[in-house]
Design an enzyme around this catalytic site. Structure first.
Site, PDB file in Angstrom:
ATOM      1  N   LYS A 118      66.874 -50.880   1.465  1.00  0.00           N
ATOM      2  CA  LYS A 118      66.651 -49.438   1.516  1.00  0.00           C
ATOM      3  C   LYS A 118      65.169 -49.077   1.405  1.00  0.00           C
ATOM      4  CE  LYS A 118      71.287 -47.970   0.306  1.00  0.00           C
ATOM      5  NZ  LYS A 118      72.000 -49.260   0.137  1.00  0.00           N
TER       6      LYS A 118
HETATM    7  C1  PLP Z   1      73.168 -49.618   0.833  1.00  0.00           C
HETATM    8  C2  PLP Z   1      73.484 -51.070   0.887  1.00  0.00           C
HETATM    9  C3  PLP Z   1      74.377 -51.609   1.843  1.00  0.00           C
HETATM   10  C4  PLP Z   1      75.135 -50.725   2.832  1.00  0.00           C
HETATM   11  O1  PLP Z   1      74.313 -50.172   3.815  1.00  0.00           O
HETATM   12  P1  PLP Z   1      74.840 -48.977   4.745  1.00  0.00           P
HETATM   13  O2  PLP Z   1      73.653 -48.536   5.529  1.00  0.00           O
HETATM   14  O3  PLP Z   1      75.346 -47.912   3.810  1.00  0.00           O
HETATM   15  O4  PLP Z   1      75.919 -49.525   5.605  1.00  0.00           O
HETATM   16  C5  PLP Z   1      74.564 -52.982   1.873  1.00  0.00           C
HETATM   17  N1  PLP Z   1      73.942 -53.795   0.983  1.00  0.00           N
HETATM   18  C6  PLP Z   1      73.094 -53.328   0.054  1.00  0.00           C
HETATM   19  C7  PLP Z   1      72.457 -54.281  -0.893  1.00  0.00           C
HETATM   20  C8  PLP Z   1      72.827 -51.955  -0.028  1.00  0.00           C
HETATM   21  O5  PLP Z   1      71.975 -51.488  -0.962  1.00  0.00           O
END
Ligand code: PLP
Length: 468
Positions: A118
């Site tokens: 993220k």
């Molecule tokens: C947010 C997250 C996901 C999921 O991602 P999306 O874009 O919501 O599909 C998967 N793995 C981790 C470690 C995350 O923080």
């Protein structure tokens, strides 16, 4: 570039407006009216570019009418550049690839400040917001709910924004120690961590209600930092191009397997393909909260109760960004998309079988429970000495099970560093991983957060008081 709503009833916006918009006024999500197109020759000419240089090429057409190229370049260098002491990503490759098996790779997206993918989106989003707000001479309030990863990444991304106050709600005593510390030890006059005596859904509900009625802010405007914000998706397109170029693209197709929750990350891969990148296959990897796997494999989109798993960042009941894909599958018909989404919410919708078949030409899906996840971590460590975090482990297993063609490179996205989720790693019999250098002192840092009851009025009153 204009952006339009997936439900067809909201005004078209430019990039600057969409950055500040959140949900469209008709309840839909914003998408580009037309995707930029790159030819094979053009993509091939980018081979060998650094991550930052590549990001400039890919992001420019999305923002061109709002941000002059020189300013955008500076923002991107500041986000993804690797020179200087205050660099954001700790690895020189920014998003390095590691080989696990013949033609199977992991794309490490966890070298940012909060150790999850993220950071790629939220570091850029924070800087874009600061730039746009400075120009408009405006101050906004960010409000978001987190079950862990989004909150810390949003706070890290926005902590230096002079024109932003940021309130992040997390469920009190229900996030991991590392996740909580990563949020609550970032100090700044504009940062507020609220520990709510409730669960994640309670937090999210309060955020939704606050967006719907913002009067308590007395004129300030709320901005969303969850993946309904278009800028987050946009930023994530870049690493699909980067990985492909490292593996022989665009002269060769590449496949990706993506640990999926809200469908934001994998949707960026779908867009990369739409922009001209040869992507053969996209694999949706879920835990037992498997609404997307059921939809793709069995045309079943019924909501099921939430289950808490060892991969909590994928613990979702419905995937908000899936609507962006449905809009394309239904030939960008806003009324049809709105009707479908409302039927889905009522639990009685299925996709038209021709349209689902079309989606399946590109998408496959796989579901793995906690036991399977722990087994993958143990097995991979034994065979490669690579330690996978639980989300990544689900992606790797999905890649192995769903790949259609051994000759096409398969890339599983490593969405978090294993130190963030030590429980499954220890269950797998592996030594608890160590914090990377830049976070070594995390457990000694002082925490700051406010515990509040599960009560909307109390939360809003607290926010209003801090802002005045
Ligand atoms: C947010 C997250 C996901 C999921 O991602 P999306 O874009 O919501 O599909 C998967 N793995 C981790 C470690 C995350 O923080």
């Amino acid at each position: 570039m204009k952006y339009i709503s997936t439900r067809g009833q909201a005004p078209a916006l430019n990039f600057e407006q969409v950055l500040l918009a959140g949900l469209a006024s008709d309840g839909g999500l914003y998408v580009p009216e037309q995707l930029p197109q790159f030819s094979r020759e053009e993509i091939a000419s980018w081979a060998g570019l650094s991550y930052a240089e590549l990001a400039k090429k890919i992001i420019a057409p999305f923002v061109a009418d709002t941000i002059p190229q020189a300013d955008l370049d500076a923002i991107i260098d500041d986000t993804y550049g690797i020179s200087g002491d205050d660099r954001v990503f700790a690895h020189d490759a920014v998003a390095p690839l590691k080989q696990l098996d013949s033609n199977l790779w992991v794309l490490e997206l966890f070298h940012g400040p909060t150790l999850a993918f993220k950071d790629f989106a939220l570091q850029l989003l924070g800087r874009l917001l600061d730039y746009v707000l400075e120009k408009r001479q405006e101050r906004v309030v960010i409000m978001g709910a987190t079950s862990g990863d989004t909150g810390s990444a949003a706070i890290e991304g926005c902590k230096r924004c002079d024109n932003v106050d940021i309130f992040i709600l997390h469920p009190h005593n229900r996030v991991s120690d590392v996740q909580r510390k990563q949020m609550t030890t970032i100090v700044g006059d504009n940062i507020y961590n609220l520990a709510i005596e409730g669960n994640f859904d309670d937090c999210q509900q309060m955020v939704k209600q606050s967006f719907a009625n913002q009067e308590f802010l007395k004129g300030r405007k709320l901005v969303a930092v969850n993946s309904i914000n278009w800028a987050r998706i946009m930023a994530q397109i870049v690493y699909y191009f980067h990985a492909s170029l490292s593996l022989g693209g665009p002269h060769r197709e590449v496949s990706f397997a993506v640990p999926t929750g809200n469908f934001g990350d994998i949707f960026a891969g779908y867009l990369a393909r739409g922009m001209g990148l040869p992507v053969k296959q996209l694999v949706v990897a879920t835990n037992v909260n498997d609404i997307l796997h059921r939809c793709i494999s069995a045309n079943d989109y019924s909501a099921q109760p939430l289950v808490h798993t060892l991969s909590p960042s994928m613990d979702i009941m419905v995937s908000s960004n899936f609507e962006r894909l449905l809009f394309d599958l239904y030939d960008r018909d806003g009324a049809a998309t709105a009707a479908l989404v409302s039927n889905m919410a009522a639990g009685n919708a299925s996709l038209d079988s021709n349209r689902l078949a079309k989606a399946r030409e590109l998408f496959d899906s796989y579901r793995l429970d906690d036991e399977g996840c722990v087994a993958v971590i143990a097995d991979m460590f034994e065979r490669t000495e690579e330690l996978l975090d639980p989300h990544t482990a689900i992606g790797v297993k999905a890649a192995q099970e769903c790949r259609r063609d051994a000759k096409t490179p398969m890339v599983a996205l490593a969405t978090a560093h294993p130190v963030k989720f030590p429980e499954p790693v220890v269950k797998a019999g592996c030594k608890s991983p160590e914090l990377p250098h830049h976070l070594e002192d995390l457990f000694e840092r002082e925490e700051r957060y406010q515990v509040l009851p599960k009560d909307l009025a109390a939360v809003q009153a607290y926010m209003a008081e801090q802002l005045s």
